[in-house]
Design an enzyme around this catalytic site. Structure first.
Site, mmCIF file in Angstrom:
data_model
loop_
_atom_site.group_PDB
_atom_site.id
_atom_site.type_symbol
_atom_site.label_atom_id
_atom_site.label_comp_id
_atom_site.label_asym_id
_atom_site.label_seq_id
_atom_site.Cartn_x
_atom_site.Cartn_y
_atom_site.Cartn_z
ATOM 1 N N PHE A 38 55.524 57.565 54.543
ATOM 2 C CA PHE A 38 54.249 57.442 55.510
ATOM 3 C C PHE A 38 53.152 57.427 54.714
ATOM 4 O O PHE A 38 52.793 58.511 54.140
ATOM 5 C CB PHE A 38 54.427 58.557 56.860
ATOM 6 N N ALA A 39 52.364 56.370 54.851
ATOM 7 C CA ALA A 39 51.167 56.419 54.024
ATOM 8 C C ALA A 39 49.873 57.259 54.741
ATOM 9 O O ALA A 39 49.963 57.390 55.900
ATOM 10 C CB ALA A 39 50.644 54.858 53.966
ATOM 11 N N THR A 40 49.089 57.913 53.770
ATOM 12 C CA THR A 40 47.908 58.697 54.503
ATOM 13 C C THR A 40 47.165 57.726 55.129
ATOM 14 O O THR A 40 46.535 57.765 56.223
ATOM 15 C CB THR A 40 47.133 59.239 53.026
ATOM 16 N N GLU A 48 43.279 58.228 64.574
ATOM 17 C CA GLU A 48 42.394 57.328 65.354
ATOM 18 C C GLU A 48 42.860 56.506 66.672
ATOM 19 O O GLU A 48 42.296 56.809 67.642
ATOM 20 C CB GLU A 48 41.597 56.324 64.153
ATOM 21 N N GLY A 67 35.038 55.180 64.849
ATOM 22 C CA GLY A 67 35.400 56.128 63.944
ATOM 23 C C GLY A 67 34.237 56.334 63.140
ATOM 24 O O GLY A 67 33.838 55.227 62.420
ATOM 25 N N HIS A 74 46.785 65.586 54.189
ATOM 26 C CA HIS A 74 48.065 65.166 54.375
ATOM 27 C C HIS A 74 49.206 65.958 53.406
ATOM 28 O O HIS A 74 49.301 65.725 52.191
ATOM 29 C CB HIS A 74 48.436 63.673 53.904
#
Length: 134
Positions: A38-40, A48, A67, A74
């Site tokens: 899972f990507a940061t 968001e 935002g 993470h």
């Protein structure tokens, strides 16, 4: 508008290959050979999205939020197949400025936390300013 400090929301997403580091963008060549976790970048986007979902029933017609700041840690990798849950809480509300505290976890435990700030906008005025700036 019915916003108040203490507003909470939670949502979950299953991590597929399309949410991993190599899938972030073909334009980021150095991500292509990174581990499929899972990507940061997607963690931030998920935070968001959770905040946007929390706000949606409380905003006036034509009002949205954008935002403006993310402070994220993470701390654990999440492989494909696990479910990530994000819990957000509105902790500060000052005029149009909103500050959320968030915590994310997967099936094995905590994976990240931090704060996210958003600003309320009038969409018509916002788009008019963008148009004028081009």
């Amino acid at each position: 508008m019915s916003l108040a400090v203490g507003l909470k929301h939670s949502q979950s997403v299953e991590v597929g290959a399309d949410l991993t580091v190599p899938a972030v963008s073909k334009h980021l060549a150095h991500f292509q050979d990174m581990p499929p976790v899972f990507a940061t970048a997607f963690l931030v986007a998920f935070v968001e999205d959770t905040c946007v979902a929390a706000l949606k029933p409380h905003l006036a017609s034509g009002q949205k939020s954008v935002g403006t700041h993310v402070d994220v840690s993470h701390t654990a990798a999440t492989p494909v197949g696990r479910t990530v849950t994000c819990d957000v809480e509105l902790v500060e509300l000052e005029g149009r400025k909103l500050k959320f505290k968030f915590a994310c976890r997967d099936d094995q435990g905590p994976i990240g936390d931090g704060f996210h700030e958003r600003v309320l906008i009038d969409v018509v005025k916002f788009l008019a300013r963008l148009e004028a700036a081009t």
